[in-house]
Write a protein that holds these residues in place. Structure first.
Motif, mmCIF file in Angstrom:
data_model
loop_
_atom_site.group_PDB
_atom_site.id
_atom_site.type_symbol
_atom_site.label_atom_id
_atom_site.label_comp_id
_atom_site.label_asym_id
_atom_site.label_seq_id
_atom_site.Cartn_x
_atom_site.Cartn_y
_atom_site.Cartn_z
ATOM 1 N N PRO A 9 6.735 -14.043 4.784
ATOM 2 C CA PRO A 9 6.609 -15.455 4.414
ATOM 3 C C PRO A 9 5.148 -15.906 4.317
ATOM 4 C CG PRO A 9 8.289 -15.173 6.092
ATOM 5 C CD PRO A 9 7.580 -13.869 5.989
ATOM 6 N N MET A 10 4.300 -15.388 5.193
ATOM 7 C CA MET A 10 2.880 -15.734 5.153
ATOM 8 C C MET A 10 2.212 -15.149 3.908
ATOM 9 S SD MET A 10 3.976 -15.591 8.447
ATOM 10 C CE MET A 10 3.695 -16.229 10.106
ATOM 11 N N GLU A 12 3.640 -14.372 1.056
ATOM 12 C CA GLU A 12 4.131 -15.070 -0.134
ATOM 13 C C GLU A 12 3.481 -16.438 -0.282
ATOM 14 O OE1 GLU A 12 8.361 -15.145 0.123
ATOM 15 O OE2 GLU A 12 8.582 -12.993 -0.298
ATOM 16 N N ARG A 13 3.352 -17.162 0.821
ATOM 17 C CA ARG A 13 2.749 -18.495 0.736
ATOM 18 C C ARG A 13 1.263 -18.405 0.411
ATOM 19 N NH1 ARG A 13 5.660 -23.112 -0.116
ATOM 20 N NH2 ARG A 13 4.357 -24.909 0.404
ATOM 21 N N THR A 57 -1.193 -26.216 0.288
ATOM 22 C CA THR A 57 -0.090 -25.279 0.085
ATOM 23 C C THR A 57 0.290 -24.572 1.379
ATOM 24 O OG1 THR A 57 -0.799 -24.924 -2.202
ATOM 25 C CG2 THR A 57 0.681 -23.283 -1.264
ATOM 26 N N LEU A 58 -0.700 -24.177 2.163
ATOM 27 C CA LEU A 58 -0.423 -23.480 3.416
ATOM 28 C C LEU A 58 0.086 -24.432 4.500
ATOM 29 C CD1 LEU A 58 -3.491 -21.064 3.651
ATOM 30 C CD2 LEU A 58 -1.152 -20.470 3.026
ATOM 31 N N SER A 59 -0.557 -25.578 4.648
ATOM 32 C CA SER A 59 -0.189 -26.497 5.731
ATOM 33 C C SER A 59 1.189 -27.110 5.520
ATOM 34 C CB SER A 59 -1.244 -27.588 5.886
ATOM 35 O OG SER A 59 -1.368 -28.361 4.714
ATOM 36 N N GLU A 60 1.622 -27.186 4.274
ATOM 37 C CA GLU A 60 2.977 -27.669 3.997
ATOM 38 C C GLU A 60 4.013 -26.747 4.637
ATOM 39 O OE1 GLU A 60 5.288 -29.280 0.070
ATOM 40 O OE2 GLU A 60 4.358 -27.293 -0.094
ATOM 41 N N ALA A 61 3.738 -25.454 4.610
ATOM 42 C CA ALA A 61 4.662 -24.474 5.192
ATOM 43 C C ALA A 61 4.368 -24.185 6.655
ATOM 44 C CB ALA A 61 4.602 -23.176 4.392
ATOM 45 N N PHE A 62 3.094 -24.291 7.048
ATOM 46 C CA PHE A 62 2.681 -23.927 8.407
ATOM 47 C C PHE A 62 1.830 -25.045 9.017
ATOM 48 C CE2 PHE A 62 2.637 -20.005 5.725
ATOM 49 C CZ PHE A 62 3.823 -19.449 6.192
#
Length: 263
Positions: A9-10, A12-13, A57-62
């Motif tokens: 997941p990391m 891909e993001r 983009t990253l902070s939205e997921a993490f």
């Protein structure tokens, strides 16, 4: 949990974020020529815009992860277990001049060790990815270092200071190594150097002037492609120090260390 399941997941993001940033860089690159006096400001705008896209983009997921970036980004970088280390544009000089050797670089550190690396070359649409225990890849193709063991047969790359003192130790190292290597180049992007070493195109790369974001992603690529990493004296690598020696084999590393540490 298997390494692939843990880190995918990391990867891909980060790949999505890198591609978004690459599109921004290419868009900005079309807006100026190297002769424009304002190009430095435009590059700065391109840097910030690309870093912003990556962070969003990253902070939205993490949202609970830490973030450290070249353009001043710093969020929980010293306290979070997971810290993203970002260089939205590695190879600024090349970028300004339209020399197609620059990239977006995103690395993930977990509890002090680098575990994910993503490097995107927007000029060739080449995406380099690696994760701990999962190998290194370029556009879906598995990467492996060249395995070159002799310095006399090695294509090497060295970082040199920009507009530096002619007495700088990096220049002395470059000159000392010249008679021993098949060839030594200076290409202007540390992360691209590491990606190319992982892909088997280069055999050795060293520098004493890097920041964490200049090598974070590339370290994972080289490790997962079977290369060796150390500081210039052969000791353990530390991304918060400024030194790196990456090689295609431990034999080549052993040959280079005495040459590089004579300062």
């Amino acid at each position: 949990m298997a390494d692939t399941e843990r880190w995918q997941p990391m990867v891909e993001r980060a790949s999505l974020a890198a591609r978004k940033a690459g599109e921004i860089l290419q868009d900005w690159r079309e807006r100026f020529t190297v002769s424009e006096k304002s190009r430095s400001n435009l590059v700065t705008e391109a840097d910030f815009a690309a870093e912003k896209a990556i962070h969003e983009t990253l902070s939205e997921a993490f949202p609970d992860h830490g973030y450290l970036g070249e353009e001043g980004l710093s969020e929980n970088a010293s306290t979070a277990d997971y810290v993203w280390i970002i260089d939205p544009l590695d190879g600024t000089g090349n970028y300004v001049h339209g020399f197609p050797y620059y990239c977006v670089s995103i690395g993930l550190q977990y509890q002090g060790r680098m575990v994910v690396g993503v490097i995107y070359d927007p000029t060739r649409d080449e995406l380099f990815t690696a994760a701990e225990g999962c190998g290194a890849w370029k556009n879906g193709k598995r990467l492996q270092v060249s395995g070159t063991t002799q310095l006399s047969q090695a294509m090497c790359v060295a970082s040199l200071p920009v507009a530096g003192d002619p007495n700088h130790p990096a220049l002395a190292r470059f000159i000392r190594a010249l008679p021993h290597a098949q060839t030594i180049q200076r290409l202007g992007s540390a992360e691209m150097n590491l990606a190319y070493l992982a892909a088997g195109h280069l055999d050795a790369f060293w520098s004493s002037t890097l920041k964490p974001w200049d090598m974070a992603a590339g370290i994972v690529l080289v490790q997962e492609a079977g290369g060796t990493l150390s500081n210039l004296t052969g000791g353990p690598i530390d991304i918060h120090a400024c030194e790196i020696l990456a090689c295609s084999s431990s034999t080549l590393q052993t040959e280079l260390v005495p040459i590089l540490k004579q300062d």
